[in-house]
Design a protein around this motif. Sequence first.
Motif, PDB file in Angstrom:
ATOM      1  N   VAL A 291      -3.240  11.428   1.138  1.00  0.00           N
ATOM      2  CA  VAL A 291      -2.853  10.317   1.997  1.00  0.00           C
ATOM      3  C   VAL A 291      -3.892  10.360   3.268  1.00  0.00           C
ATOM      4  CG1 VAL A 291      -1.134  10.035   3.656  1.00  0.00           C
ATOM      5  CG2 VAL A 291      -0.550  10.648   1.543  1.00  0.00           C
ATOM      6  N   ARG A 292      -4.047   9.064   3.798  1.00  0.00           N
ATOM      7  CA  ARG A 292      -4.767   8.856   4.880  1.00  0.00           C
ATOM      8  C   ARG A 292      -4.333   7.711   5.774  1.00  0.00           C
ATOM      9  NH1 ARG A 292     -10.155  10.909   5.306  1.00  0.00           N
ATOM     10  NH2 ARG A 292     -10.864  11.864   3.369  1.00  0.00           N
ATOM     11  N   GLU A 342      -7.560   8.909  12.384  1.00  0.00           N
ATOM     12  CA  GLU A 342      -6.944   9.193  10.952  1.00  0.00           C
ATOM     13  C   GLU A 342      -6.348  10.374  10.807  1.00  0.00           C
ATOM     14  OE1 GLU A 342      -9.172   7.410   7.419  1.00  0.00           O
ATOM     15  OE2 GLU A 342      -9.727   9.330   7.414  1.00  0.00           O
ATOM     16  N   LEU A 343      -5.276  10.442  10.399  1.00  0.00           N
ATOM     17  CA  LEU A 343      -4.450  11.499   9.686  1.00  0.00           C
ATOM     18  C   LEU A 343      -4.350  11.613   8.199  1.00  0.00           C
ATOM     19  CD1 LEU A 343      -1.426  11.305  12.274  1.00  0.00           C
ATOM     20  CD2 LEU A 343      -3.597  12.841  12.480  1.00  0.00           C
ATOM     21  N   SER A 344      -4.777  12.741   7.814  1.00  0.00           N
ATOM     22  CA  SER A 344      -4.925  13.178   6.284  1.00  0.00           C
ATOM     23  C   SER A 344      -4.301  14.431   6.040  1.00  0.00           C
ATOM     24  CB  SER A 344      -6.244  12.864   5.710  1.00  0.00           C
ATOM     25  OG  SER A 344      -7.051  13.783   6.385  1.00  0.00           O
ATOM     26  N   ASP A 345      -4.548  14.776   4.755  1.00  0.00           N
ATOM     27  CA  ASP A 345      -4.160  16.165   4.379  1.00  0.00           C
ATOM     28  C   ASP A 345      -4.911  17.273   4.848  1.00  0.00           C
ATOM     29  OD1 ASP A 345      -1.832  15.110   2.859  1.00  0.00           O
ATOM     30  OD2 ASP A 345      -2.957  15.242   0.975  1.00  0.00           O
ATOM     31  N   PHE A 358       5.515  13.916   1.246  1.00  0.00           N
ATOM     32  CA  PHE A 358       6.382  13.316   1.671  1.00  0.00           C
ATOM     33  C   PHE A 358       6.414  11.715   1.642  1.00  0.00           C
ATOM     34  CE2 PHE A 358       6.501  17.541   3.424  1.00  0.00           C
ATOM     35  CZ  PHE A 358       7.725  17.804   3.679  1.00  0.00           C
ATOM     36  N   PRO A 359       7.428  11.052   1.016  1.00  0.00           N
ATOM     37  CA  PRO A 359       7.130   9.663   0.716  1.00  0.00           C
ATOM     38  C   PRO A 359       7.098   8.811   2.113  1.00  0.00           C
ATOM     39  CG  PRO A 359       9.409  10.484   0.194  1.00  0.00           C
ATOM     40  CD  PRO A 359       8.631  11.552   0.442  1.00  0.00           C
ATOM     41  N   GLU A 360       7.982   9.213   2.834  1.00  0.00           N
ATOM     42  CA  GLU A 360       7.886   8.567   4.061  1.00  0.00           C
ATOM     43  C   GLU A 360       7.888   9.242   5.341  1.00  0.00           C
ATOM     44  OE1 GLU A 360      11.134   5.012   5.003  1.00  0.00           O
ATOM     45  OE2 GLU A 360      11.992   6.931   5.658  1.00  0.00           O
ATOM     46  N   SER A 388       1.910   6.303   2.078  1.00  0.00           N
ATOM     47  CA  SER A 388       0.817   5.578   1.128  1.00  0.00           C
ATOM     48  C   SER A 388       0.497   4.705   2.036  1.00  0.00           C
ATOM     49  CB  SER A 388       1.301   5.314  -0.418  1.00  0.00           C
ATOM     50  OG  SER A 388       2.470   4.446  -0.142  1.00  0.00           O
ATOM     51  N   THR A 389       0.846   4.069   3.225  1.00  0.00           N
ATOM     52  CA  THR A 389       0.348   3.047   3.788  1.00  0.00           C
ATOM     53  C   THR A 389      -1.199   2.736   3.983  1.00  0.00           C
ATOM     54  OG1 THR A 389       2.457   2.806   4.827  1.00  0.00           O
ATOM     55  CG2 THR A 389       0.846   1.465   5.914  1.00  0.00           C
TER      56      THR A 389
END
Length: 402
Positions: A291-292, A342-345, A358-360, A388-389
């Motif tokens: 996710v990003r 940018e926030l990612s894993d 987490f989906p949301e 996933s946005t």
Amino acid sequence: MIDFWLAAGLLLLVALSFLLIPVLRGRRAQQEEDRTALNVALYQERVAELQAEQDEGVLSSAQMDTGRAEAARELLADTEGADVARESRLGKPLPILAALLVPVLGLGLYLHFGASDKVELAREFAQAPKTMEEMTQRLERAVAAQPDSAEGLYFLGRTYMAQNRPADAAKIFERTLAVAGRQPELLGQLAQAQYFANGKKWNPQIQALTHEALKADPKEATSLGLLGIAAFEGERYQQAIDYWKRLLEVLPADDASRPALEGGINRASEKLQASGGKVETAPAVAAKGEVRLKVRVELSAELKAKVQPGDSVFIFARASSGPPMPLAAKRLTVADLPVEVELSDADAMMPQLKLSSFPEVQLVARISRAGQPTKGEWIGRSKPLASSTTAQQHLTIDSPDL
């Protein structure tokens, strides 16, 4: 070392005793043999006197026999208890010569094969060094005593770098590579040392080292930071920004070098814009399932007069339904606003809690004058959105943090 030599001397005395005791016993046996020979000679002399007296007619045959028997009893009494004479096959000179050679030979063998220098070094390392120079001297002696110790070589190289001795550090890191192999971290350290030893001038050799390091490990921190420095010094500000942003992604959230690195990115952005350029956001290719989230954070006009440039800004994402702690976070200052992050894993606060789990999620930006991520003065929140946005989100800090 005094206690060591005392123990060695005691052991040497024990060894010498095994050689000298037989010699002393031999001397006592010789004394016993000499005394026995003297008693026999006296017996023979007494018998000769008795025989002469008998020949002269002084003694009769009976008196002669009585005198000889008496002399024999005296001889037996004098020699009773004496050991049987033993023949020595080694002789006396050999044990004495061995007793002299054993200490000399033992000392020579220890000086050649022993480790007195390592013993002394271990005793010295048990005490904390008082100065940086003392620590350096200890590491140098440790490397001299153990030239195949990759750990000792590595720490000596880092110490030379801390003392602004990059040329010496480069030589040590080359030796470390020869001992430990071409590990990415060591390649980065060698490239950095060579860069500063060369007067901050880039060359093909340094380029090859950083390329090899990043090929083996794309997240090798020293190489990323060095490439950013070289790009900044060469006025290639966009490349410097890209390398340093990559470095930020791999550094822990609490790493002490993050503020300086973020400040370097800001200076590179300012110089790029001052020269008429535009800061470009490097396209990120997310790994499968990664996710990003891209977000632009701004400060409302009403709050600009109420905050200070040095106030901390925490930008993070948390699960809409789940644990309250942030999943991913970054720390900036009010002076950095407006900013795109940018926030990612890779920014996960805990390895087991990632954005992709987490989906949301919800995006939050908080201003804290005290530097506390959990409590501040002003805040901005987004509506829940899918993790996933891919579209960039806009976040405005405009509300009191109640």
